[in-house]
Design an enzyme around this catalytic site. Structure first.
Site, PDB file in Angstrom:
ATOM      1  CB  VAL A  36      -0.900  -0.022   1.262  1.00 45.37           C
ATOM      2  CG1 VAL A  36      -1.647   1.283   1.426  1.00 45.37           C
ATOM      3  CG2 VAL A  36      -1.862  -1.199   1.211  1.00 45.37           C
ATOM      4  CB  CYS A  37       1.017   4.205  -2.216  1.00 49.11           C
ATOM      5  SG  CYS A  37       1.753   5.847  -2.250  1.00 49.11           S
ATOM      6  CB  VAL A  38       3.793   5.303   2.845  1.00 50.32           C
ATOM      7  CG1 VAL A  38       4.777   6.077   1.976  1.00 50.32           C
ATOM      8  CG2 VAL A  38       3.710   5.895   4.241  1.00 50.32           C
TER       9      VAL A  38
END
Lengths: 130, 100
Positions: free
Chosen positions: A77-79
């Site tokens: 998941v993209c931070v």
């Protein structure tokens, strides 16, 4: 063949996440390798374990978790997208001083570099979005 | 050669016409999700798609066609594929371009 999958939309609003899941599942069944599934933009909403759809409806989040467990998938998941949308793991909870975390099992939070790496390492990068 | 995926109805946005302007002869066009409306007879875009089929291969994702109940209206010559066939197409073409 090695595949990278990028998902840009959340569950239940657009078909993108469903299509990506069915594609990933079919690729695994055919013996292909999934190098990574990267959840970007609203796609990060596929990674909250608080999702509770009606019992007779598909559970998009759990479905990813189960597929990841079965095939040791790397669900990233993209931070930055996650922070904006309130998707938090235990480390981020501590770092940001939040009172809870909600990242679903089988997912991990990391940076955009993971998408770039997936693009370089995979034979095909397939993007699903709106 | 590229495999282009179109996931929106061509009556809603211009992804298909932009794609067709860019796509080289011999490339593949795969209609998925609401994009399958682009593979039907009797629409404003039918003639455009039929013309494109002379130089490009056109496919539609069968589960999405059936989910919309339009399987009897698919343009003749459009090849229907399931998810397994979708995966095969991504391996047969060199790259996949998703026109989002």
């Amino acid at each position: 063949m090695k595949f990278g999958i990028c998902i840009n939309e959340g569950p239940y609003t657009h078909q993108a996440s469903d299509t990506a899941y069915q594609f990933t599942k079919a690729a695994l069944e055919k013996g292909h390798e999934i190098f990574r599934v990267f959840f970007y933009h609203d796609g990060v909403n596929n990674g909250t374990r608080l999702t509770t759809p009606p019992q007779d409806e598909r559970h998009i989040v759990n479905r990813w978790t189960e597929l990841a467990e079965k095939h040791s998938l790397d669900l990233v998941v993209c931070v930055a997208a996650a922070q904006r949308r309130g998707i938090v793991d235990a480390d981020e909870q501590k770092r940001q001083g939040k009172d809870a975390n909600n990242l679903a099992p089988g997912f991990r939070i990391s940076g955009l570099g993971q998408l770039i790496e997936a693009g370089i390492q995979s034979d095909r990068l397939v993007v699903f979005g709106d | 050669m590229l495999l282009h995926t179109i996931n929106k109805s061509p009556l809603v946005n211009n992804a298909l016409s932009t794609c067709l302007r860019m796509a080289k002869d011999g490339s593949g066009i795969l209609f998925i999700e609401d994009g399958v409306y682009g593979a039907l007879t009797g629409t404003e875009i039918t003639a455009v798609v039929e013309k494109a089929m002379k130089t490009k291969k056109v496919y539609a994702l069968e589960p999405d066609v059936k989910a919309r109940g339009v399987q009897d209206r698919v343009i003749k010559g459009v090849q229907l594929v399931d998810y397994s066939g979708f995966v095969d197409l991504t391996t047969e073409y060199d790259k996949v371009e998703s026109w989002l």
